[in-house]
Write a protein that holds these residues in place. Structure first.
Motif, PDB file in Angstrom:
ATOM      1  N   ASN A   1       0.805  -1.199   0.000  1.00  0.00           N
ATOM      2  CA  ASN A   1       0.000   0.000   0.000  1.00  0.00           C
ATOM      3  C   ASN A   1       0.851   1.266   0.000  1.00  0.00           C
ATOM      4  N   LEU A   2       2.084   1.164   0.463  1.00  0.00           N
ATOM      5  CA  LEU A   2       2.945   2.351   0.498  1.00  0.00           C
ATOM      6  C   LEU A   2       3.304   2.845  -0.892  1.00  0.00           C
ATOM      7  N   ILE A   3       3.327   1.954  -1.848  1.00  0.00           N
ATOM      8  CA  ILE A   3       3.647   2.337  -3.222  1.00  0.00           C
ATOM      9  C   ILE A   3       2.383   2.425  -4.078  1.00  0.00           C
ATOM     10  N   ALA A   4       1.427   1.565  -3.830  1.00  0.00           N
ATOM     11  CA  ALA A   4       0.242   1.479  -4.686  1.00  0.00           C
ATOM     12  C   ALA A   4      -0.597   2.749  -4.670  1.00  0.00           C
ATOM     13  N   TRP A   5      -0.902   3.287  -3.503  1.00  0.00           N
ATOM     14  CA  TRP A   5      -1.775   4.457  -3.447  1.00  0.00           C
ATOM     15  C   TRP A   5      -1.122   5.718  -3.991  1.00  0.00           C
ATOM     16  N   PRO A   6       0.155   5.987  -3.696  1.00  0.00           N
ATOM     17  CA  PRO A   6       0.782   7.141  -4.366  1.00  0.00           C
ATOM     18  C   PRO A   6       0.834   6.966  -5.891  1.00  0.00           C
ATOM     19  N   ALA A   7       1.052   5.734  -6.354  1.00  0.00           N
ATOM     20  CA  ALA A   7       1.059   5.486  -7.800  1.00  0.00           C
ATOM     21  C   ALA A   7      -0.324   5.723  -8.391  1.00  0.00           C
ATOM     22  N   TYR A   8      -1.363   5.304  -7.682  1.00  0.00           N
ATOM     23  CA  TYR A   8      -2.727   5.540  -8.153  1.00  0.00           C
ATOM     24  C   TYR A   8      -3.022   7.042  -8.194  1.00  0.00           C
ATOM     25  N   LEU A   9      -2.547   7.767  -7.204  1.00  0.00           N
ATOM     26  CA  LEU A   9      -2.724   9.220  -7.183  1.00  0.00           C
ATOM     27  C   LEU A   9      -2.043   9.870  -8.393  1.00  0.00           C
ATOM     28  N   VAL A  10      -0.863   9.406  -8.732  1.00  0.00           N
ATOM     29  CA  VAL A  10      -0.166   9.927  -9.918  1.00  0.00           C
ATOM     30  C   VAL A  10      -0.975   9.621 -11.178  1.00  0.00           C
ATOM     31  N   LEU A  11      -1.542   8.420 -11.252  1.00  0.00           N
ATOM     32  CA  LEU A  11      -2.365   8.076 -12.412  1.00  0.00           C
ATOM     33  C   LEU A  11      -3.602   8.967 -12.506  1.00  0.00           C
ATOM     34  N   VAL A  12      -4.233   9.242 -11.378  1.00  0.00           N
ATOM     35  CA  VAL A  12      -5.408  10.110 -11.372  1.00  0.00           C
ATOM     36  C   VAL A  12      -5.017  11.522 -11.805  1.00  0.00           C
ATOM     37  N   MET A  13      -3.916  12.017 -11.280  1.00  0.00           N
ATOM     38  CA  MET A  13      -3.478  13.369 -11.616  1.00  0.00           C
ATOM     39  C   MET A  13      -3.129  13.487 -13.098  1.00  0.00           C
ATOM     40  N   THR A  14      -2.427  12.505 -13.646  1.00  0.00           N
ATOM     41  CA  THR A  14      -2.090  12.565 -15.070  1.00  0.00           C
ATOM     42  C   THR A  14      -3.337  12.372 -15.928  1.00  0.00           C
ATOM     43  N   GLY A  15      -4.295  11.595 -15.437  1.00  0.00           N
ATOM     44  CA  GLY A  15      -5.561  11.437 -16.158  1.00  0.00           C
ATOM     45  C   GLY A  15      -6.325  12.739 -16.225  1.00  0.00           C
ATOM     46  N   ILE A  16      -6.379  13.460 -15.113  1.00  0.00           N
ATOM     47  CA  ILE A  16      -7.044  14.773 -15.104  1.00  0.00           C
ATOM     48  C   ILE A  16      -6.322  15.726 -16.055  1.00  0.00           C
ATOM     49  N   TRP A  17      -5.012  15.698 -16.007  1.00  0.00           N
ATOM     50  CA  TRP A  17      -4.214  16.547 -16.890  1.00  0.00           C
ATOM     51  C   TRP A  17      -4.525  16.235 -18.361  1.00  0.00           C
ATOM     52  N   ASN A  18      -4.591  14.956 -18.692  1.00  0.00           N
ATOM     53  CA  ASN A  18      -4.870  14.560 -20.072  1.00  0.00           C
ATOM     54  C   ASN A  18      -6.274  14.971 -20.509  1.00  0.00           C
ATOM     55  N   VAL A  19      -7.248  14.874 -19.613  1.00  0.00           N
ATOM     56  CA  VAL A  19      -8.611  15.294 -19.946  1.00  0.00           C
ATOM     57  C   VAL A  19      -8.636  16.801 -20.199  1.00  0.00           C
ATOM     58  N   LEU A  20      -7.949  17.555 -19.362  1.00  0.00           N
ATOM     59  CA  LEU A  20      -7.925  19.006 -19.529  1.00  0.00           C
ATOM     60  C   LEU A  20      -7.121  19.438 -20.751  1.00  0.00           C
ATOM     61  N   ALA A  21      -6.226  18.594 -21.224  1.00  0.00           N
ATOM     62  CA  ALA A  21      -5.389  18.934 -22.369  1.00  0.00           C
ATOM     63  C   ALA A  21      -6.119  18.784 -23.698  1.00  0.00           C
ATOM     64  N   VAL A  22      -7.265  18.111 -23.682  1.00  0.00           N
ATOM     65  CA  VAL A  22      -8.017  17.924 -24.923  1.00  0.00           C
ATOM     66  C   VAL A  22      -8.837  19.186 -25.188  1.00  0.00           C
ATOM     67  N   PRO A  23      -8.512  19.898 -26.266  1.00  0.00           N
ATOM     68  CA  PRO A  23      -9.273  21.125 -26.552  1.00  0.00           C
ATOM     69  C   PRO A  23     -10.688  20.784 -27.028  1.00  0.00           C
ATOM     70  N   ASP A  24     -11.649  21.499 -26.511  1.00  0.00           N
ATOM     71  CA  ASP A  24     -13.046  21.331 -26.928  1.00  0.00           C
ATOM     72  C   ASP A  24     -13.508  19.876 -26.838  1.00  0.00           C
ATOM     73  N   LEU A  25     -13.329  19.279 -25.690  1.00  0.00           N
ATOM     74  CA  LEU A  25     -13.743  17.888 -25.496  1.00  0.00           C
ATOM     75  C   LEU A  25     -15.255  17.783 -25.635  1.00  0.00           C
ATOM     76  N   ASP A  26     -15.687  16.953 -26.552  1.00  0.00           N
ATOM     77  CA  ASP A  26     -17.111  16.743 -26.807  1.00  0.00           C
ATOM     78  C   ASP A  26     -17.441  15.304 -26.401  1.00  0.00           C
ATOM     79  N   VAL A  27     -18.254  15.158 -25.361  1.00  0.00           N
ATOM     80  CA  VAL A  27     -18.554  13.815 -24.854  1.00  0.00           C
ATOM     81  C   VAL A  27     -19.548  13.067 -25.732  1.00  0.00           C
ATOM     82  N   THR A  28     -20.023  13.691 -26.805  1.00  0.00           N
ATOM     83  CA  THR A  28     -20.919  12.980 -27.715  1.00  0.00           C
ATOM     84  C   THR A  28     -20.158  12.276 -28.833  1.00  0.00           C
ATOM     85  N   THR A  29     -18.862  12.544 -28.957  1.00  0.00           N
ATOM     86  CA  THR A  29     -18.052  11.867 -29.970  1.00  0.00           C
ATOM     87  C   THR A  29     -17.602  10.521 -29.433  1.00  0.00           C
TER      88      THR A  29
END
Length: 85
Positions: A1-29
């Motif tokens: 758990n000492l490595i897993a949860w910080p790694a999951y947090l990094v994945l969540v943070m990079t996922g949020i970053w990637n979602v925000l990096a998509v210009p004009d994200l259209d959830v209907t596509t």
């Protein structure tokens, strides 16, 4: 758990970053729908992993561990699909 949860947090943070990096994200596509499903599956995977980590019964450990693993593989697959767009 000492490595897993910080790694999951990094994945969540990079996922949020990637979602925000998509210009004009259209959830209907197709891309937008796939991305939203991937986000839900990734969150479910984290929830299942958390429930696995606090479970005290053998059944709980097995069920939550299996669901966490399967949903993590599903999130990986969806990520590969997203890379094709």
């Amino acid at each position: 758990n000492l490595i897993a949860w910080p790694a999951y947090l990094v994945l969540v943070m990079t996922g949020i970053w990637n979602v925000l990096a998509v210009p004009d994200l259209d959830v209907t596509t197709a891309y937008g729908k796939t991305l939203m499903v991937k986000v839900v599956v990734a969150v479910f995977s984290g929830l299942a992993a958390f429930l696995h980590s606090i479970s005290r019964s053998r059944t709980g450990l097995a069920v939550w561990g299996a669901l966490s693993a399967l949903s993590a593989v599903a999130a990986l697959f969806l990520g590969v699909l997203l890379a094709q767009y």
